[in-house]
Design a protein around this motif. Structure first.
Motif, PDB file in Angstrom:
ATOM      1  N   THR A   9     -19.584 -44.121-106.935  1.00 49.31           N
ATOM      2  CA  THR A   9     -18.404 -43.522-106.316  1.00 49.31           C
ATOM      3  C   THR A   9     -18.602 -42.027-106.121  1.00 49.31           C
ATOM      4  OG1 THR A   9     -16.977 -45.196-107.306  1.00 49.31           O
ATOM      5  CG2 THR A   9     -15.908 -43.183-106.556  1.00 49.31           C
ATOM      6  N   TRP A  10     -19.127 -41.352-107.129  1.00 50.40           N
ATOM      7  CA  TRP A  10     -19.373 -39.919-107.047  1.00 50.40           C
ATOM      8  C   TRP A  10     -20.365 -39.614-105.926  1.00 50.40           C
ATOM      9  CZ3 TRP A  10     -24.045 -37.310-108.146  1.00 50.40           C
ATOM     10  CH2 TRP A  10     -23.937 -35.913-108.144  1.00 50.40           C
ATOM     11  N   GLY A  11     -21.392 -40.433-105.796  1.00 54.95           N
ATOM     12  CA  GLY A  11     -22.423 -40.210-104.792  1.00 54.95           C
ATOM     13  C   GLY A  11     -21.928 -40.355-103.365  1.00 54.95           C
ATOM     14  N   ARG A  12     -20.810 -41.007-103.177  1.00 58.77           N
ATOM     15  CA  ARG A  12     -20.261 -41.203-101.828  1.00 58.77           C
ATOM     16  C   ARG A  12     -19.286 -40.098-101.422  1.00 58.77           C
ATOM     17  NH1 ARG A  12     -19.379 -47.488-102.897  1.00 58.77           N
ATOM     18  NH2 ARG A  12     -21.483 -48.185-102.461  1.00 58.77           N
ATOM     19  N   GLN A  13     -18.970 -39.208-102.320  1.00 51.92           N
ATOM     20  CA  GLN A  13     -18.043 -38.126-102.006  1.00 51.92           C
ATOM     21  C   GLN A  13     -18.693 -37.125-101.053  1.00 51.92           C
ATOM     22  OE1 GLN A  13     -16.971 -36.255-105.666  1.00 51.92           O
ATOM     23  NE2 GLN A  13     -15.634 -37.907-106.315  1.00 51.92           N
ATOM     24  N   ALA A  14     -17.863 -36.450-100.290  1.00 54.96           N
ATOM     25  CA  ALA A  14     -18.362 -35.371 -99.438  1.00 54.96           C
ATOM     26  C   ALA A  14     -18.865 -34.237-100.336  1.00 54.96           C
ATOM     27  CB  ALA A  14     -17.239 -34.876 -98.536  1.00 54.96           C
ATOM     28  N   PRO A  15     -19.937 -33.572 -99.935  1.00 57.02           N
ATOM     29  CA  PRO A  15     -20.442 -32.459-100.748  1.00 57.02           C
ATOM     30  C   PRO A  15     -19.376 -31.376-100.913  1.00 57.02           C
ATOM     31  CG  PRO A  15     -22.013 -33.045 -99.038  1.00 57.02           C
ATOM     32  CD  PRO A  15     -20.750 -33.806 -98.761  1.00 57.02           C
ATOM     33  N   GLN A  16     -19.287 -30.831-102.107  1.00 53.86           N
ATOM     34  CA  GLN A  16     -18.337 -29.764-102.376  1.00 53.86           C
ATOM     35  C   GLN A  16     -18.892 -28.431-101.886  1.00 53.86           C
ATOM     36  OE1 GLN A  16     -17.179 -29.799-106.478  1.00 53.86           O
ATOM     37  NE2 GLN A  16     -16.499 -31.913-106.407  1.00 53.86           N
ATOM     38  N   ASP A  17     -17.988 -27.512-101.587  1.00 55.58           N
ATOM     39  CA  ASP A  17     -18.382 -26.173-101.163  1.00 55.58           C
ATOM     40  C   ASP A  17     -18.870 -25.400-102.379  1.00 55.58           C
ATOM     41  OD1 ASP A  17     -18.751 -23.707-100.026  1.00 55.58           O
ATOM     42  OD2 ASP A  17     -16.607 -23.267 -99.858  1.00 55.58           O
ATOM     43  N   LEU A  18     -20.143 -25.118-102.412  1.00 52.82           N
ATOM     44  CA  LEU A  18     -20.713 -24.378-103.536  1.00 52.82           C
ATOM     45  C   LEU A  18     -20.930 -22.911-103.186  1.00 52.82           C
ATOM     46  CD1 LEU A  18     -23.360 -27.005-104.721  1.00 52.82           C
ATOM     47  CD2 LEU A  18     -20.994 -26.726-105.480  1.00 52.82           C
ATOM     48  N   GLY A  19     -20.574 -22.535-101.976  1.00 53.66           N
ATOM     49  CA  GLY A  19     -20.791 -21.176-101.509  1.00 53.66           C
ATOM     50  C   GLY A  19     -19.963 -20.133-102.228  1.00 53.66           C
ATOM     51  N   SER A  20     -18.936 -20.549-102.952  1.00 48.27           N
ATOM     52  CA  SER A  20     -18.091 -19.584-103.656  1.00 48.27           C
ATOM     53  C   SER A  20     -18.607 -19.277-105.069  1.00 48.27           C
ATOM     54  CB  SER A  20     -16.658 -20.101-103.733  1.00 48.27           C
ATOM     55  OG  SER A  20     -16.606 -21.302-104.475  1.00 48.27           O
ATOM     56  N   VAL A  25     -27.515 -18.959-111.048  1.00 49.04           N
ATOM     57  CA  VAL A  25     -27.722 -20.392-111.258  1.00 49.04           C
ATOM     58  C   VAL A  25     -29.219 -20.680-111.215  1.00 49.04           C
ATOM     59  CG1 VAL A  25     -27.315 -22.696-110.319  1.00 49.04           C
ATOM     60  CG2 VAL A  25     -25.494 -20.981-110.240  1.00 49.04           C
ATOM     61  N   LEU A  26     -29.696 -21.369-112.232  1.00 48.24           N
ATOM     62  CA  LEU A  26     -31.085 -21.823-112.289  1.00 48.24           C
ATOM     63  C   LEU A  26     -31.058 -23.343-112.227  1.00 48.24           C
ATOM     64  CD1 LEU A  26     -34.145 -21.341-112.758  1.00 48.24           C
ATOM     65  CD2 LEU A  26     -33.657 -21.478-115.216  1.00 48.24           C
ATOM     66  N   THR A  38     -34.661 -35.344-106.333  1.00 54.21           N
ATOM     67  CA  THR A  38     -35.075 -33.972-106.112  1.00 54.21           C
ATOM     68  C   THR A  38     -34.391 -33.374-104.893  1.00 54.21           C
ATOM     69  OG1 THR A  38     -37.186 -34.587-107.084  1.00 54.21           O
ATOM     70  CG2 THR A  38     -37.109 -32.491-105.932  1.00 54.21           C
ATOM     71  N   VAL A  39     -34.163 -34.170-103.885  1.00 51.19           N
ATOM     72  CA  VAL A  39     -33.491 -33.674-102.687  1.00 51.19           C
ATOM     73  C   VAL A  39     -32.097 -33.142-103.013  1.00 51.19           C
ATOM     74  CG1 VAL A  39     -32.553 -35.912-101.970  1.00 51.19           C
ATOM     75  CG2 VAL A  39     -33.007 -34.177-100.257  1.00 51.19           C
ATOM     76  N   ASN A  40     -31.441 -33.703-104.018  1.00 49.32           N
ATOM     77  CA  ASN A  40     -30.124 -33.205-104.430  1.00 49.32           C
ATOM     78  C   ASN A  40     -30.239 -31.810-105.037  1.00 49.32           C
ATOM     79  OD1 ASN A  40     -29.341 -35.738-103.657  1.00 49.32           O
ATOM     80  ND2 ASN A  40     -28.430 -36.305-105.598  1.00 49.32           N
ATOM     81  N   SER A  41     -31.270 -31.586-105.823  1.00 48.20           N
ATOM     82  CA  SER A  41     -31.476 -30.263-106.414  1.00 48.20           C
ATOM     83  C   SER A  41     -31.781 -29.234-105.338  1.00 48.20           C
ATOM     84  CB  SER A  41     -32.620 -30.299-107.428  1.00 48.20           C
ATOM     85  OG  SER A  41     -32.286 -31.149-108.500  1.00 48.20           O
ATOM     86  N   THR A  42     -32.608 -29.611-104.387  1.00 44.44           N
ATOM     87  CA  THR A  42     -32.943 -28.717-103.281  1.00 44.44           C
ATOM     88  C   THR A  42     -31.699 -28.381-102.475  1.00 44.44           C
ATOM     89  OG1 THR A  42     -35.156 -29.685-103.198  1.00 44.44           O
ATOM     90  CG2 THR A  42     -34.439 -28.445-101.264  1.00 44.44           C
ATOM     91  N   ARG A  46     -29.791 -24.715-102.092  1.00 47.82           N
ATOM     92  CA  ARG A  46     -29.572 -24.162-100.751  1.00 47.82           C
ATOM     93  C   ARG A  46     -28.114 -23.753-100.565  1.00 47.82           C
ATOM     94  NH1 ARG A  46     -27.398 -26.285 -96.528  1.00 47.82           N
ATOM     95  NH2 ARG A  46     -27.410 -28.396 -97.346  1.00 47.82           N
ATOM     96  N   ARG A  47     -27.200 -24.471-101.195  1.00 50.34           N
ATOM     97  CA  ARG A  47     -25.774 -24.228-100.988  1.00 50.34           C
ATOM     98  C   ARG A  47     -25.158 -23.241-101.971  1.00 50.34           C
ATOM     99  NH1 ARG A  47     -22.412 -28.610-101.302  1.00 50.34           N
ATOM    100  NH2 ARG A  47     -23.783 -29.824-102.606  1.00 50.34           N
ATOM    101  N   ILE A  48     -25.891 -22.844-103.004  1.00 48.91           N
ATOM    102  CA  ILE A  48     -25.396 -21.852-103.963  1.00 48.91           C
ATOM    103  C   ILE A  48     -26.094 -20.522-103.674  1.00 48.91           C
ATOM    104  CG2 ILE A  48     -25.245 -21.176-106.384  1.00 48.91           C
ATOM    105  CD1 ILE A  48     -25.256 -24.158-107.109  1.00 48.91           C
ATOM    106  N   PRO A  49     -25.324 -19.508-103.286  1.00 49.69           N
ATOM    107  CA  PRO A  49     -25.941 -18.218-102.958  1.00 49.69           C
ATOM    108  C   PRO A  49     -26.782 -17.668-104.109  1.00 49.69           C
ATOM    109  CG  PRO A  49     -23.615 -18.235-102.351  1.00 49.69           C
ATOM    110  CD  PRO A  49     -23.864 -19.489-103.152  1.00 49.69           C
ATOM    111  N   GLY A  50     -28.030 -17.346-103.807  1.00 48.57           N
ATOM    112  CA  GLY A  50     -28.907 -16.726-104.795  1.00 48.57           C
ATOM    113  C   GLY A  50     -29.438 -17.644-105.873  1.00 48.57           C
ATOM    114  N   ALA A  51     -29.209 -18.935-105.765  1.00 40.25           N
ATOM    115  CA  ALA A  51     -29.698 -19.859-106.796  1.00 40.25           C
ATOM    116  C   ALA A  51     -31.220 -19.832-106.857  1.00 40.25           C
ATOM    117  CB  ALA A  51     -29.210 -21.276-106.515  1.00 40.25           C
ATOM    118  N   GLN A  52     -31.737 -19.994-108.064  1.00 40.40           N
ATOM    119  CA  GLN A  52     -33.182 -20.103-108.270  1.00 40.40           C
ATOM    120  C   GLN A  52     -33.517 -21.579-108.469  1.00 40.40           C
ATOM    121  OE1 GLN A  52     -34.803 -17.469-111.292  1.00 40.40           O
ATOM    122  NE2 GLN A  52     -33.022 -16.131-111.055  1.00 40.40           N
TER     123      GLN A  52
END
Length: 81
Positions: A9-20, A25-26, A38-42, A46-52
């Protein structure tokens, strides 16, 4: 069974806005993680500003444990910043 249903169920949700997210974040993962693809981590990095992002080759879900000699200094450096 309930855990599998929740994950599905969680996997079917629309992606949350992580830009805020405005804190450091590492994100670390293996390149062959079947529990957290791994594609989820990538995508998350990409969606978290400045994430490592650290991806360990030839590693699965326990990539940070398989590569602890590399990960621990990276994590400590990240936490000190």
């Amino acid at each position: 069974m309930r855990q599998l249903k929740a994950i599905t169920t969680w996997g079917r949700q629309a992606p949350q806005d992580l830009g805020s997210i405005r804190i450091p974040v590492l994100i670390a993962n293996g390149d062959n993680d079947i529990m957290v693809p791994t594609v989820n981590s990538t995508d998350m990095a990409r969606r978290i500003p400045g994430a490592q992002l650290v991806i360990y080759e030839d590693a699965g879900h326990g990539g940070i444990f398989q590569n602890h000699a590399d990960f621990v200094p990276k994590a400590l450096s990240f936490l000190e910043a």
